[in-house]
Design an enzyme around this catalytic site. Sequence first.
Site, PDB file in Angstrom:
ATOM      1  N   ARG B 296       0.855  -1.344  -0.115  1.00 22.59           N
ATOM      2  CA  ARG B 296      -0.066  -0.056  -0.045  1.00 22.59           C
ATOM      3  C   ARG B 296       0.922   1.361   0.154  1.00 22.59           C
ATOM      4  O   ARG B 296       0.466   2.181  -0.766  1.00 22.59           O
ATOM      5  CB  ARG B 296      -0.887  -0.034   1.283  1.00 22.59           C
ATOM      6  N   TYR B 440      -6.328  -0.755  -6.887  1.00 21.94           N
ATOM      7  CA  TYR B 440      -6.007  -1.876  -6.307  1.00 21.94           C
ATOM      8  C   TYR B 440      -5.357  -1.711  -4.988  1.00 21.94           C
ATOM      9  O   TYR B 440      -5.181  -0.756  -4.590  1.00 21.94           O
ATOM     10  CB  TYR B 440      -4.926  -2.722  -7.354  1.00 21.94           C
ATOM     11  N   GLU B 441      -4.747  -2.847  -4.506  1.00 24.94           N
ATOM     12  CA  GLU B 441      -4.269  -3.007  -3.209  1.00 24.94           C
ATOM     13  C   GLU B 441      -5.453  -2.316  -1.997  1.00 24.94           C
ATOM     14  O   GLU B 441      -4.983  -1.773  -1.068  1.00 24.94           O
ATOM     15  CB  GLU B 441      -2.950  -2.330  -2.842  1.00 24.94           C
ATOM     16  N   GLY B 442      -6.607  -2.547  -2.384  1.00 24.78           N
ATOM     17  CA  GLY B 442      -7.738  -2.102  -1.573  1.00 24.78           C
ATOM     18  C   GLY B 442      -7.947  -0.758  -2.227  1.00 24.78           C
ATOM     19  O   GLY B 442      -7.461   0.269  -2.015  1.00 24.78           O
TER      20      GLY B 442
END
Lengths: 597, 597
Positions: B296, B440-442
């Site tokens: 993140r 992406y990555e949450g």
Amino acid sequence: MPSYRAPVKDTLFVLDAIVDLQGHAGLPGFAAATPDTVAAILEEAAKFCEEVLAPLNLSGDIEGCTRHDDGSVTTPAGFKAAYAQFVEAGWGTLMADAEYGGQGLPYVIGMVMQEFLSSANMAFSMYPGLNDGAQAAIEAVGSAEQKHKYLPKMVTGHWTGTMNLTEPHCGTDLGLIRTRAEPQADGTHKLTGTKIFISAGEHDLNDNIIHLVLAKTTGAPDNVKGISLFIVPKFIVNDDGSLGARNAVKCGSIEHKMGIHGNATCVMNYDGATGYLVGEEHKGLRAMFIMMNAARLGVGIQGLAQGELAYQNAVAYAKDRIQGRALTGAADPAAKADPIIVHADVRRMLMNGRAFNEGARALALWGALQVDLSHKAATPQARQQADDLISLLTPVIKGYFTDKGYEIATESQQVYGGHGYIREWGMEQFVRDARIAQIYEGTNGIQAMDLVGRKLGQNGGRGTQAWLALLNGAIADSKRDERLGFITAPLEKAVGDLQASTMWLLQNGMANPDNAGAGATAYLHMMGIVALGHMWLLMAKASFAALDAGSDDADFHNAKLITARYYAARNFADVAALRAKLEAGAETMMALPVAAF
Amino acid sequence: MPSYRAPVKDTLFVLDAIVDLQGHAGLPGFAAATPDTVAAILEEAAKFCEEVLAPLNLSGDIEGCTRHDDGSVTTPAGFKAAYAQFVEAGWGTLMADAEYGGQGLPYVIGMVMQEFLSSANMAFSMYPGLNDGAQAAIEAVGSAEQKHKYLPKMVTGHWTGTMNLTEPHCGTDLGLIRTRAEPQADGTHKLTGTKIFISAGEHDLNDNIIHLVLAKTTGAPDNVKGISLFIVPKFIVNDDGSLGARNAVKCGSIEHKMGIHGNATCVMNYDGATGYLVGEEHKGLRAMFIMMNAARLGVGIQGLAQGELAYQNAVAYAKDRIQGRALTGAADPAAKADPIIVHADVRRMLMNGRAFNEGARALALWGALQVDLSHKAATPQARQQADDLISLLTPVIKGYFTDKGYEIATESQQVYGGHGYIREWGMEQFVRDARIAQIYEGTNGIQAMDLVGRKLGQNGGRGTQAWLALLNGAIADSKRDERLGFITAPLEKAVGDLQASTMWLLQNGMANPDNAGAGATAYLHMMGIVALGHMWLLMAKASFAALDAGSDDADFHNAKLITARYYAARNFADVAALRAKLEAGAETMMALPVAAF
């Protein structure tokens, strides 16, 4: 696959509650726009857009346009057949003058059609869309002969028009253009030069393309005062209306663009092409601005249209996608997860879209009514006021709608998570398509400068005063209904901030013009938020009235009121922030020496 | 063609003024990071990024990756040779532990490298980028045998790692995953299932790919508590380190994406593939979050990196493009027009980029220092505090940086007018590439929920209190220098708004969790603005100090101070607006019945 449903119901609501179409039935063209006729037109338009154009949107993006060695251009599969249906159904003739084969309906109806077309397939919609602008210019400044020679075929769509302004080295600053027009003994001119970014510059949809081209005549001043406008047909049109020789204008290449792949954006090479002066020599820029103003409203609508399209698909996905649980407890305990529409942050993105789209639709059609009134209102005063209002709001509709349309498209894409980034879902296309509307027909920075530098103070600020009077009148009027307090109060505060910023601009822009430039975009956004707020006030009032009258569609009006409350709760705070930015002035913005960048 | 110059000078300033790299020389790994060494590394990194990777950015986007019928994938021309240079130069080894062949340098230095790589070629940078995350997971929870078997080759980049989480029906809600892992007699598992959106899932850059895969073991709970993490190598690694049989995992297809075309985003089919449990059974999610947290921060840097890249090119274009005249009178009377950098609205877009990029770089490296300190600080208290701070700020760096990176890329594209929409100029690619980082990555909505729902109150709000104490300390400290008043005063007000919003969330999120969800994104943005404001305060202070000390680079520090003033004048007003939105709560957001959408 993305889908699209034309917002017929909401449009009919706006045409009634905001435009008051029936109330204008006494004006030329409006009499024919009876509620039944309008409903029928919108239903048919919806069907065409949903069933014929929307299914070609994704495939057209993937395939794009192809230029062949001979300079000809093939549009994506299905476009040619769809265009034939467009012409066959007479969709191009809605607004046009009866004298040239048009139906003479109000511009308001044409604006509705532009929204539907642009949502269904923005790239496709630009073929007829550019045609509208070209017709407007010929109608405004062409000779009677030119009008009768070109307009009937353009109105039906058997021919399409283009606008040729930009050159490789100049876009905004048209004084720099280099395309030359040499007068010939027969009264025609020979045009030589290169134009770029010409939307629909070449294609295979129909028989002829009527290019409207800015050029400098021999000996003309080498600045904006030396620009003239020419008609340069792809095929010379004989006096009997038949097509003659192929003209010396060719598509040199197609641009590789971020989006609107289905529309051929051409480099056009003029190599001694035969052109016909339209309007007066050296007055080309004025003629071009006639086109441009109509085109700017149309581009504003593209912002709304992509916002609407993206919003609709995001709603469908948010209802369908099962993921996680509502924070307040499982909404569907029997399922393994809840649909993501239960999450407040997803709702936020959807409600942003909904509140913008419905507010923008109201403002767009209210603005289109002003265009109609500027030509057709009963008194010169009323025509003048309508013209003042739409002149003022044109840069706002163009700039604010397209900035927001991109934002809404992006937020709607976000609802999809990773799937939003994948082509087959369509969302990333809507973002790419929406992006151009912030750029063309004058970048949004240029719109902001047009607003602050010209429109605001034009005719002693007459339009600005008229608009503020409308706003203050609506606020004063709505204070009598305390149910409207949720929006009246913050709108009044926002109008106060806007008026203060207007004064600030007048005072500080005079002292240093960079202060006007530095605050222009902030001011345009302030006006956009307030103008949509005005519409939301009027819509809320109309929905309360409908509910009070025992409307049999209470769900619709309750939804309208919830959306109005959302708009009021989440948008006006930005006006104060924009005011603070504007009043920060140009100093910190301009202080850095160019070499230090 | 776009260009890129790594911001070495600004980075060195931040490493000195904000990170105080030398002040931490007593910590493990920091001693080696002497000023000379760091400057040399950055210069070499800049050279590699500018000369090898940046020239492949546009061509890589145009060409994309190709999947062949056998499931193999070819990366764009030039990627393989560039990757070989990357491995040869040891760029992957900077931060890694010496035990596995790494150089053991501070994470701060690795973060700098991530920014440069990602600006130069985001799609390329994700091949080594995903590798970093995979290594982190193995290092954190793998067995000693696994570490020695996989890490040395991964550290050098001879093998790369991937993260396999998402499945077609689930992304955020990993409890729903269906990939199964059946235990085998020899202690291995057979994995069967489909993973999607697997960045760098298959490629031709090197010898082996180490997939880290989430799956549910036979009989495991069918929710997040049943998830385990597995190593699934493309080629089985023999005990002597040589490569054995091809494993039963294949790339089924490559996604057609909006951007990062040079990175192969794969659908990965596991068909009884041999996997090795990493860490404890059913504890897979915790292991995945170790990867995820590092990832993140890396994604946040991608936002900055695209903002920086787009800004640099916009500056070059704005200096070069001749169009119109300065509002204050011709800047270059001899020329036919002025460069567009004379226009305030163009400056606005450039200064927005500059102020964000420099502020974000400072926060990113300050955040990276906290990662280092969380492992290496002298006392448990100091390690704890650093860990608290970076836990709190990770969702802010991921969410705010990527939202702003996209905005800055878009605004920088806008500087180009129509040319910004055309592929060859590169700007539209930067926007498309930047877009994925918000997803992406949450998604950023998930980041906001992580911030508000978990991080804010974690350990009784210990991290939040520590961060606010830092801010208030910096403000109190800077009040002694009235030259800093331009930023101290608005920052203090913004911190006040943030604290009020924090209280509001605590009170109203308890009563109705949707109030927390409804305000989460606004809160994340408030924190982002304040956190960058904090950095700008510290940078302004450092630049005043440098000027006071007679710096021989006054131009640099004056530019820093002008940018600080711009940041202060144009950003803090949004905090009050965001507070108003947050305090509007969830009611209007949640009121519309689902069926009414």
